[in-house]
Design a protein around this motif. Structure first.
Motif, PDB file in Angstrom:
ATOM      1  N   ASN A 234      48.235  39.847  -9.034  1.00 50.44           N
ATOM      2  CA  ASN A 234      47.468  38.705  -8.551  1.00 50.44           C
ATOM      3  C   ASN A 234      48.458  37.559  -8.370  1.00 50.44           C
ATOM      4  O   ASN A 234      48.920  36.970  -9.343  1.00 50.44           O
ATOM      5  CB  ASN A 234      46.383  38.331  -9.570  1.00 50.44           C
ATOM      6  N   THR A 235      48.828  37.254  -7.113  1.00 48.46           N
ATOM      7  CA  THR A 235      49.846  36.237  -6.887  1.00 48.46           C
ATOM      8  C   THR A 235      49.357  34.837  -7.231  1.00 48.46           C
ATOM      9  O   THR A 235      50.163  33.940  -7.472  1.00 48.46           O
ATOM     10  CB  THR A 235      50.309  36.258  -5.418  1.00 48.46           C
ATOM     11  N   LYS A 236      48.064  34.634  -7.256  1.00 50.51           N
ATOM     12  CA  LYS A 236      47.542  33.342  -7.673  1.00 50.51           C
ATOM     13  C   LYS A 236      47.698  33.165  -9.177  1.00 50.51           C
ATOM     14  O   LYS A 236      48.034  32.077  -9.652  1.00 50.51           O
ATOM     15  CB  LYS A 236      46.071  33.209  -7.280  1.00 50.51           C
TER      16      LYS A 236
ATOM     17  N   LYS B 199      52.295  13.458 -10.288  1.00 48.46           N
ATOM     18  CA  LYS B 199      51.497  14.491  -9.640  1.00 48.46           C
ATOM     19  C   LYS B 199      51.117  14.044  -8.235  1.00 48.46           C
ATOM     20  O   LYS B 199      50.631  12.939  -8.038  1.00 48.46           O
ATOM     21  CB  LYS B 199      50.230  14.760 -10.458  1.00 48.46           C
ATOM     22  N   PRO B 200      51.405  14.862  -7.221  1.00 46.43           N
ATOM     23  CA  PRO B 200      51.079  14.449  -5.857  1.00 46.43           C
ATOM     24  C   PRO B 200      49.585  14.303  -5.657  1.00 46.43           C
ATOM     25  O   PRO B 200      48.783  15.030  -6.268  1.00 46.43           O
ATOM     26  CB  PRO B 200      51.652  15.594  -5.005  1.00 46.43           C
ATOM     27  N   ALA B 201      49.239  13.346  -4.779  1.00 47.31           N
ATOM     28  CA  ALA B 201      47.828  13.119  -4.500  1.00 47.31           C
ATOM     29  C   ALA B 201      47.304  14.188  -3.544  1.00 47.31           C
ATOM     30  O   ALA B 201      48.058  14.826  -2.821  1.00 47.31           O
ATOM     31  CB  ALA B 201      47.645  11.728  -3.896  1.00 47.31           C
ATOM     32  N   GLY B 202      45.984  14.370  -3.533  1.00 52.64           N
ATOM     33  CA  GLY B 202      45.379  15.316  -2.608  1.00 52.64           C
ATOM     34  C   GLY B 202      45.356  16.730  -3.154  1.00 52.64           C
ATOM     35  O   GLY B 202      45.682  16.999  -4.313  1.00 52.64           O
ATOM     36  N   ASN B 203      44.941  17.632  -2.288  1.00 47.23           N
ATOM     37  CA  ASN B 203      44.839  19.024  -2.690  1.00 47.23           C
ATOM     38  C   ASN B 203      46.216  19.651  -2.856  1.00 47.23           C
ATOM     39  O   ASN B 203      47.123  19.371  -2.081  1.00 47.23           O
ATOM     40  CB  ASN B 203      44.056  19.811  -1.634  1.00 47.23           C
ATOM     41  N   PRO B 204      46.365  20.519  -3.864  1.00 45.81           N
ATOM     42  CA  PRO B 204      47.648  21.218  -4.002  1.00 45.81           C
ATOM     43  C   PRO B 204      47.856  22.183  -2.845  1.00 45.81           C
ATOM     44  O   PRO B 204      46.906  22.681  -2.250  1.00 45.81           O
ATOM     45  CB  PRO B 204      47.493  21.961  -5.337  1.00 45.81           C
ATOM     46  N   PHE B 205      49.107  22.421  -2.528  1.00 47.52           N
ATOM     47  CA  PHE B 205      49.443  23.317  -1.428  1.00 47.52           C
ATOM     48  C   PHE B 205      49.021  24.741  -1.757  1.00 47.52           C
ATOM     49  O   PHE B 205      49.249  25.239  -2.854  1.00 47.52           O
ATOM     50  CB  PHE B 205      50.934  23.264  -1.152  1.00 47.52           C
ATOM     51  N   GLY B 206      48.379  25.378  -0.799  1.00 42.17           N
ATOM     52  CA  GLY B 206      47.960  26.764  -0.957  1.00 42.17           C
ATOM     53  C   GLY B 206      48.418  27.608   0.214  1.00 42.17           C
ATOM     54  O   GLY B 206      48.536  27.119   1.340  1.00 42.17           O
ATOM     55  N   MET B 207      48.686  28.883  -0.052  1.00 37.72           N
ATOM     56  CA  MET B 207      49.241  29.742   0.988  1.00 37.72           C
ATOM     57  C   MET B 207      48.620  31.129   0.901  1.00 37.72           C
ATOM     58  O   MET B 207      48.441  31.686  -0.190  1.00 37.72           O
ATOM     59  CB  MET B 207      50.765  29.826   0.825  1.00 37.72           C
ATOM     60  N   ASP B 208      48.289  31.674   2.065  1.00 36.10           N
ATOM     61  CA  ASP B 208      47.806  33.047   2.181  1.00 36.10           C
ATOM     62  C   ASP B 208      48.655  33.755   3.230  1.00 36.10           C
ATOM     63  O   ASP B 208      48.773  33.288   4.364  1.00 36.10           O
ATOM     64  CB  ASP B 208      46.330  33.080   2.609  1.00 36.10           C
TER      65      ASP B 208
ATOM     66  N   ASN C  96      45.230  21.345   3.005  1.00 38.51           N
ATOM     67  CA  ASN C  96      46.596  21.662   2.581  1.00 38.51           C
ATOM     68  C   ASN C  96      46.764  23.164   2.379  1.00 38.51           C
ATOM     69  O   ASN C  96      47.270  23.622   1.361  1.00 38.51           O
ATOM     70  CB  ASN C  96      46.959  20.902   1.299  1.00 38.51           C
ATOM     71  N   ARG C  97      46.317  23.919   3.397  1.00 39.56           N
ATOM     72  CA  ARG C  97      46.349  25.377   3.319  1.00 39.56           C
ATOM     73  C   ARG C  97      47.149  25.942   4.482  1.00 39.56           C
ATOM     74  O   ARG C  97      47.005  25.501   5.632  1.00 39.56           O
ATOM     75  CB  ARG C  97      44.928  25.958   3.366  1.00 39.56           C
ATOM     76  N   LEU C  98      47.980  26.920   4.167  1.00 43.89           N
ATOM     77  CA  LEU C  98      48.771  27.617   5.171  1.00 43.89           C
ATOM     78  C   LEU C  98      48.374  29.085   5.167  1.00 43.89           C
ATOM     79  O   LEU C  98      48.423  29.745   4.123  1.00 43.89           O
ATOM     80  CB  LEU C  98      50.266  27.489   4.877  1.00 43.89           C
ATOM     81  N   LYS C  99      47.978  29.572   6.335  1.00 50.44           N
ATOM     82  CA  LYS C  99      47.606  30.978   6.471  1.00 50.44           C
ATOM     83  C   LYS C  99      48.567  31.639   7.449  1.00 50.44           C
ATOM     84  O   LYS C  99      48.772  31.144   8.555  1.00 50.44           O
ATOM     85  CB  LYS C  99      46.164  31.103   6.966  1.00 50.44           C
TER      86      LYS C  99
ATOM     87  N   SER D  94      48.427  35.590  -1.895  1.00 49.54           N
ATOM     88  CA  SER D  94      47.530  34.429  -1.873  1.00 49.54           C
ATOM     89  C   SER D  94      47.736  33.595  -3.124  1.00 49.54           C
ATOM     90  O   SER D  94      47.804  34.130  -4.235  1.00 49.54           O
ATOM     91  CB  SER D  94      46.066  34.859  -1.782  1.00 49.54           C
ATOM     92  N   THR D  95      47.854  32.287  -2.912  1.00 47.21           N
ATOM     93  CA  THR D  95      47.881  31.363  -4.047  1.00 47.21           C
ATOM     94  C   THR D  95      46.568  30.594  -4.152  1.00 47.21           C
ATOM     95  O   THR D  95      46.456  29.675  -4.955  1.00 47.21           O
ATOM     96  CB  THR D  95      49.040  30.360  -3.890  1.00 47.21           C
ATOM     97  N   THR D  96      45.596  30.988  -3.342  1.00 49.57           N
ATOM     98  CA  THR D  96      44.318  30.272  -3.326  1.00 49.57           C
ATOM     99  C   THR D  96      43.152  31.134  -3.780  1.00 49.57           C
ATOM    100  O   THR D  96      42.112  30.613  -4.173  1.00 49.57           O
ATOM    101  CB  THR D  96      44.016  29.760  -1.909  1.00 49.57           C
ATOM    102  N   LYS D  97      43.304  32.462  -3.723  1.00 46.15           N
ATOM    103  CA  LYS D  97      42.201  33.365  -4.050  1.00 46.15           C
ATOM    104  C   LYS D  97      42.674  34.457  -5.001  1.00 46.15           C
ATOM    105  O   LYS D  97      43.850  34.832  -5.009  1.00 46.15           O
ATOM    106  CB  LYS D  97      41.636  34.003  -2.777  1.00 46.15           C
ATOM    107  N   ASP D  98      41.755  34.965  -5.804  1.00 44.18           N
ATOM    108  CA  ASP D  98      42.057  36.076  -6.704  1.00 44.18           C
ATOM    109  C   ASP D  98      41.971  37.378  -5.925  1.00 44.18           C
ATOM    110  O   ASP D  98      40.931  38.034  -5.870  1.00 44.18           O
ATOM    111  CB  ASP D  98      41.082  36.095  -7.891  1.00 44.18           C
ATOM    112  N   VAL D  99      43.072  37.753  -5.302  1.00 43.39           N
ATOM    113  CA  VAL D  99      43.131  38.998  -4.552  1.00 43.39           C
ATOM    114  C   VAL D  99      44.286  39.831  -5.095  1.00 43.39           C
ATOM    115  O   VAL D  99      45.185  39.330  -5.779  1.00 43.39           O
ATOM    116  CB  VAL D  99      43.325  38.744  -3.045  1.00 43.39           C
ATOM    117  N   THR D 100      44.265  41.095  -4.775  1.00 41.27           N
ATOM    118  CA  THR D 100      45.317  41.997  -5.229  1.00 41.27           C
ATOM    119  C   THR D 100      46.413  42.077  -4.180  1.00 41.27           C
ATOM    120  O   THR D 100      46.154  42.353  -3.014  1.00 41.27           O
ATOM    121  CB  THR D 100      44.747  43.399  -5.507  1.00 41.27           C
TER     122      THR D 100
END
Length: 951
Positions: free
Chosen positions: A627-629, A553-562, A512-515, A599-605
Motif C-alpha cells: 500500500n503506497t499510501k 507546514k504548507p497551507a492547503g491540501n497536501p500533494f497527492g499522486m496516482d 493538489n492531485r497529480l494523476k 497511489s498516495t491518496t487511496k488505499d490501493v494495492t
C-alpha cells in the motif's frame, strides 16, 4: 467750376497721394515705425532694409525685416514681407479684402538662457497701467484670399541645464486660402502648414475651415520626425538612455466643431516607427531595437477619452535587459530615473480613465535577451524568432483576448502557446507546447543552496490548461530527456537518465492531485557514495544548515499522486563505500520492471516487479505488493539477490566479521510482510562454497572459520533462515539493527552451543550432545550414549570441515570409589579363586569378615559386629547392614594411584574414538585431548566432554 482747374486739382491730389504712397509710407516704415516699436517694446530694435508701397494697387513690400529683443538679441527676421489689399472690394463685400499676404524666409530665434528664461520673456512685462474696459468682441470684417509662408525657419537653443541644445525647424511652409470673417458660416476657407524638421522630418497640416462661428474645421495632419536622435538630444542630459537611431511618424484626419466639442474626432490615425535603436547613455550596446512599428486604422475621440485602433504591428523588435551583481535590473533603474526627471504632478482630482481597444496586436520575428550577473556564473537567456498575436485587447479587462505566441529559447528549445485570456479576474485556458528547453540554465540559481549541479537536460511539455482563481487544471504529457546531475564538489555524477516520459498526466488545484497514466523511466542512473567518514553523498548536498530550514507546514491540501503504471527500463546504479578497511564498489545494471497502481491518496494495492543485474553475474529481483499510501499498514515484498560474488563484499566482511573473503556465492531471499505495523520477515541466506581469506589485524570478534564449518553442509552450502519480527510503528525500531541482532545471536549460538545449533538445524532434539556419559569406574558405552554418538556422527558427516575433540574425564569421588570397589572384589578372588563374584554386592558377610580381619583391628571388628547384632536382631537386616558397613570400611583401604584414574579417562576417550571410527571418513577428524577431572552429576553419569573444532 473750371474744368481745367478740376483736372489740375485731381492731378495734384493724385500726385500728392502717389507721392505720399510711394515715398511717405516707406519712409514712415523705415524711420518712424522703429522708434514707435522701440518705445512700445521698451528697447526692442525694429529695422527694414527696403520698403515699397504702391498706393494704387495697395501692394506693400518690405525687404530684410529684422526685430531684435530689448537685449539686442535675435528674435524675428524676414527676407521679404508683402501684402496686397483690395480696398474697393469693401464697398460691395462689406469687409476688408486681402488678396495676398506673403512671408518669405521668416526666421524666428527662441533662446532659453542658463537661468531658464526665454528671450521673449520681455513680452510679459509689456502693457499699460490703466485697466482696459471690457467690450463685446465683434468679429472683424476681414476677407483673406491667400496667406503664404515660404521657407520659414525656427531656431531653438536651450542652455538651462548648463549645456547647449539646439534645434532647427525648417523650411516651414504655410498656406491659408479663402478665410472670410464677415460670414462665419463660409465653407471655402483652406489652410496648409508644411515644415521640414531635423534631418528628413516634416510637419504637414492641411485643413478646410467650414465655418468660423461656430468654428468648424476638418483636415489632415502628417508628421515625420526625421532622425529621432536630434530632438532626443534635448532630453539627453536628463535621461539615462539615448535614442541612437530611428524615425517616427504619424498622421490622421481631424474634425472639430466648436458647437459640439465632444464630437471632436481624429480618424484614420496611423503611427510608425522605423529602425529605432535605444542605448544606455555612454554605451554602445542596444537596449531596444525595432525594425518597424505600425499602428493603423486608429480613431481618437479626445473629449470622450476613447481610442481605438485596427492593428498594432511590431517587426524585428529586440529587447535587452541586464541584472547587475547588486541585483538591480537596468530597465527598472532607467524608468526610475526618467520618473525623477519628469515627476508626475499630484492632483486631488480623479482623472477619467481612457477607454481603448486594439483589434489585433502582432509581434513578428523579435527577440528578448536577459543577462543576469547575480549568480556566480553569469546567465544568458535569449528568446528569438519570437512571434505574438493578441486579438481583442481592450481597456475592459473582463473582455476575452485570443493570444498566440511562439518562440525559440536559447537557439535550441521552443515554446508555442495558444490561449484565451481574461485579464481581470485573471483566467486563461489553452494549450502550451515546450520542446527541448535546456534546464541547465537554472543551475546557477540553485547553486547557492545545493552542491547538486544540473549539468544538462531537456524539458518538453504538451499540455492543455484551464486556469481561474478558484481552480486550475493541466492535462498533457511531459518528457525529461538527457538529464545529468553532478556533485559540484568533485564533479562526480549523482544521477541522470536518458528519458522520463509522463503520458498522459492530469493535475488539478486546489485539490493538489497529480494523476499519471504511465510514467516510463529509461536509462536511469544513480551513484551512491559513502566517504571515509561514513557520510553518504546525498545527505550533504544541501548548503543550508538544518536550523535555517523552514519547517512550517504548507497551507492547503497536501500533494497527492496516482500513477497507473511505472515502467523502468535500461537503468543502473553504482554504490561505493570508502569507510571500510578496503574500498567497496558494486554496480547494479540492466534494471527492468514495472510498478502498477501507485497511489498516495487511496488505499490501493501496488504491484511491484523489478529485475536487474549485479556486477558481472549477479541478479536482483523485487516482487510483491504494498500500500503506497500507507506501507506500514500493508507490505508484502520479496527481495532476492542471486549469484552474488562474495569476494566483492570483502570490505564489509573485513569490517564487521574480521575476515577477508576469497571466494563463494551469495543468495538472499528477503521477505518483508507488514500487517498493521507488525513486521514478520521471512529471510533466507544461502552461501555457497565460501572461502575465507586472511584475518584482519587485531583479530576477529568471531571464530569465523568455526562458524562457517558449523553452518556449511557437505555440499559447501550454508542455508540460514533469519526470521525478523518487530513493530515498525515503534520509534525505536530500526530494521538494520534488528537484522544484525539476529545474525549476532546466530553467531553467538554457533560459538557457545555448536552441538545444539547443529542439532536444531538437522532436526535432532537432543540438547546434551556435547558430552558422553559413563558409569563410575567404567569405560563402556551404554546404549543411550551410543545413540548420541550416532547422532553426532550423522551431524559431522554433513559438516566435513569439522573435527571432534575428545576430552577423557574422571570423577575423583565416584570413579575412585568404583575402582577401589573393583580392587576389593579382585582381592577376594585372589583369596578364593573358586568364587563367582563381580561386585562387592555379591560378596558374602563371611568373606567380608575374613578380609576385614586382615585389614581391621580385631577388637574394633568384634565391637562393630556386636553392635549390629544388637541393633538388627533380624538376621537378614543384620547381614545387609553389617555387610554394607564392612564394604564401606574395606573399599577405602584398597590402593589406587592417580594414574589409574587417568587411564580410565583415556579408556573412555578411546571407546568414543573407536566407535566413531566405525564410520568411514573420520580417521583424521578425531582428536583425543588431555584427560581432565570432572564432576559427575551422580554415580552413573560421569561425562566425557566433546568439542567441535576445525582440524
Amino acid at each position: 467750376m473750371n474744368k481745367k482747374l478740376i483736372l489740375k486739382s485731381v492731378a495734384a491730389a493724385v500726385s500728392t497721394y502717389a507721392i505720399a504712397g510711394f515715398f511717405g509710407v516707406p519712409y514712415l516704415i523705415k524711420n518712424i515705425v522703429p522708434g514707435k516699436v522701440f518705445e512700445a517694446t521698451k528697447g526692442g530694435e525694429f529695422s527694414v532694409e527696403k520698403a515699397a508701397f504702391n498706393p494704387f494697387t495697395f501692394h506693400l513690400s518690405l525687404n530684410q525685416v529684422v526685430f531684435k529683443t530689448p537685449k539686442n538679441t535675435d528674435f524675428v527676421a524676414m527676407k521679404k514681407f508683402s501684402c496686397n489689399v483690395d480696398p474697393l472690394a469693401y464697398l460691395w463685400k462689406g469687409g476688408l479684402v486681402i488678396n495676398r499676404i506673403s512671408l518669405v524666409e521668416p526666421h524666428i530665434t527662441i533662446k532659453r538662457d542658463s537661468n531658464g528664461d526665454f528671450n521673449f520673456k520681455w513680452l510679459t512685462e509689456l502693457g499699460g497701467d490703466k485697466p482696459k474696459e471690457d467690450k463685446k468682441s465683434e468679429p472683424m470684417g476681414l476677407i483673406i484670399n491667400h496667406f503664404a509662408l515660404k521657407n520659414g525657419m525656427l531656431n531653438y537653443s536651450d542652455y538651462s541645464d548648463g549645456k547647449g541644445y539646439t534645434l532647427d525647424v525648417g523650411p516651414i511652409g504655410f498656406n491659408l486660402d479663402n478665410i472670410d470673417l464677415r460670414d462665419l458660416s463660409n465653407e471655402n476657407g483652406k489652410l496648409r502648414l508644411y515644415a521640414t524638421i531635423n534631418e528628413g522630418g516634416f510637419v504637414d497640416l492641411r485643413g478646410k475651415i467650414d465655418a468660423l462661428s461656430p468654428f468648424v474645421m476638418g483636415g489632415s495632419v502628417a508628421f515625420n520626425s526625421g532622425k529621432l536622435y536630434t530632438p532626443w538630444s534635448y532630453f539627453k542630459e536628463k535621461l539615462p538612455i539615448e535614442v541612437a537611431d530611428g524615425t517616427a511618424g504619424f498622421g490622421f484626419d481631424y474634425r472639430f466643431d466648436s458647437n459640439d466639442v465632444n464630437a471632436t474626432q481624429l480618424s484614420k490615425l496611423h503611427f510608425e516607427i522605423d529602425k529605432l535603436r535605444i542605448i544606455p547613455k555612454g554605451e554602445e550596446r542596444n537596449l531596444l531595437s525595432l525594425v518597424s512599428l505600425r499602428l493603423s486604422d486608429g480613431t481618437v475621440e479626445p473629449m470622450k477619452k476613447v481610442f481605438k485602433a485596427g492593428a498594432l504591428k511590431l517587426d524585428g523588435m529586440n529587447f535587452s535587459a541586464q541584472r547587475s551583481h547588486e541585483g538591480k535590473i537596468d530597465w527598472l533603474n532607467y524608468i526610475e530615473e526618467i520618473q525623477k526627471a519628469f515627476p508626475k504632478e499630484e492632483t486631488n482630482e480623479t482623472a477619467t480613465p481612457w477607454h481603448y481597444g486594439i483589434d489585433e496586436i502582432t509581434l513578428n520575428n523579435s527577440a528578448v535577451g536577459f543577462i543576469d550577473e547575480v549568480p556566480a556564473k553569469k546567465v544568458t537567456l535569449n528568446l528569438d524568432q519570437l512571434n505574438l498575436n493578441l486579438k481583442g485587447f481592450q481597456s475592459d479587462p473582463s473582455i476575452k483576448n485570443d493570444l498566440t505566441l511562439s518562440s525559440r529559447f536559447n537557439q535550441s528549445g521552443s515554446i508555442v502557446l495558444n490561449s484565451e485570456l481574461i485579464r481581470a479576474p485573471l483566467s486563461s485556458r489553452g494549450n502550451v507546447e515546450l520542446n527541448g528547453l535546456d534546464v541547465s540554465q537554472i543551475d546557477p540559481y540553485i547553486e547557492p543552496s545545493t552542491y547538486a549541479s544540473l549539468r544538462r537536460g531537456n524539458l518538453s511539455l504538451s499540455a492543455d490548461y484551464d486556469y481561474n482563481p478558484s481552480k486550475t487544471e493541466v492535462r498533457g504529457k511531459v518528457a525529461l530527456e538527457d538529464w545529468v546531475v553532478n556533485d559540484s564538489r568533485d564533479d562526480s555524477v549523482l544521477l541522470g537518465w536518458t528519458k522520463i516520459g509522463v503520458t498522459p498526466f492530469a493535475y488539478s488545484y486546489p485539490d493538489n492531485r497529480l494523476k499519471v497514466n504511465q510514467l516510463a523511466i529509461d536509462g536511469f542512473y544513480t551513484n551512491l557514495h559513502i566517504d571515509a567518514k561514513k557520510v553518504l553523498n546525498y545527505s550533504t548536498l544541501s548548503k543550508n544548515s538544518a536550523s535555517s530550514s523552514n519547517t512550517a507546514k504548507p497551507a492547503g491540501n497536501p500533494f497527492g499522486m496516482d500513477i497507473v503504471k511505472l515502467l523502468l527500463r535500461g537503468s543502473s546504479a553504482t554504490f561505493s563505500d570508502m569507510s571500510l578497511p578496503l574500498p567497496f564498489k558494486t554496480y547494479i545494471h540492466d534494471l527492468e520492471g514495472s510498478v502498477l497502481g501507485i497511489s498516495t491518496t487511496k488505499d490501493v494495492t501496488t504491484f511491484v516487479k523489478i529485475r536487474g543485474g549485479v556486477d558481472q553475474y549477479g541478479l536482483a529481483r523485487i516482487d510483491g505488493s504494498l500500500n503506497t499510501k500507507a506501507p506500514k499498514k500493508f507490505t508484502d515484498l520479496k527481495v532476492a539477490f542471486d549469484n552474488l560474488e562474495l569476494k566483492g563484499y570483502t570490505p564489509y566482511s573485513l569490517e564487521f566479521l574480521g575476515y577477508k573473503i576469497a571466494g563463494g556465492k551469495l543468495f538472499l531471499d528477503l521477505g518483508y510482510k507488514i500487517n498493521q505495523g507488525k513486521l514478520n520477515g521471512a529471510n533466507r541466506v544461502v552461501i555457497k562454497q565460501i572461502e575465507l581469506g586472511a584475518e584482519k589485524a587485531g583479530g576477529s570478534p568471531w571464530p569465523l572459520r568455526l562458524v562457517v564449518a558449523l553452518l556449511e553442509d557437505s555440499d559447501g552450502v550454508i542455508d540460514i533462515d533469519l526470521p525478523i519480527e518487530g513493530d515498525v510503528n515503534s520509534p525505536d525500531f530500526k530494521y538494520g539493527k534488528v537484522v544484525w541482532q539476529v545474525i549476532g545471536n546466530l553467531f553467538t549460538k554457533a560459538v557457545t552451543s555448536p552441538f545444539k545449533l547443529l542439532g536444531s538445524m538437522m532436526g535432532i532434539e537432543n540438547d546434551k550432545l556435547s558430552s558422553i556419559d559413563f558409569e563410575a569406574g567404567s569405560a563402556t558405552l551404554s546404549p543411550p550414549q551410543v545413540e548420541k554418538l550416532d547422532q553426532i556422527t550423522a551431524m559431522l558427516s554433513k559438516r566435513p570441515k569439522l573435527a571432534l575433540s575428545i576430552y577423557g574425564g574422571w570423577d575423583e569421588a565416584y570413579d575412585t570409589y568404583a575402582l577401589k570397589s573393583q580392587k576389593l572384589v579382585q582381592a577376594a578372588l585372589k583369596k578364593n579363586k573358586n568364587l563367582k563374584i563381580d561386585s562387592t554386592q555379591a560378596m558374602s558377610v563371611e568373606l567380608l569378615e575374613a578380609m576385614a580381619e586382615d585389614s581391621l583391628d580385631k577388637k574394633e571388628l568384634n565391637a562393630l559386629k556386636a553392635s549390629y547384632k544388637e541393633k538388627y536382631p533380624e538376621e537378614a537386616a543384620y547381614v545387609r547392614h553389617y555387610s554394607a558397613t564392612l564394604i564401606d570400611k574395606l573399599v577405602p583401604l584398597q590402593p589406587l594411584s592417580s594414574a589409574e584414574l587417568q587411564t580410565l579417562a583415556q579408556q573412555r576417550s578411546l571407546a568414543i574414538r573407536d566407535y566413531v571410527m566405525k564410520t568411514s571418513g573420520f580417521e583424521k577428524r578425531l582428536l583425543i585431548k588431555e584427560s581432565e577431572g570432572v564432576k559427575g552429576e551422580k554415580e552413573e553419569v560421569i561425562p566425557t566432554r566433546l568439542e567441535i573444532m576445525i582440524p
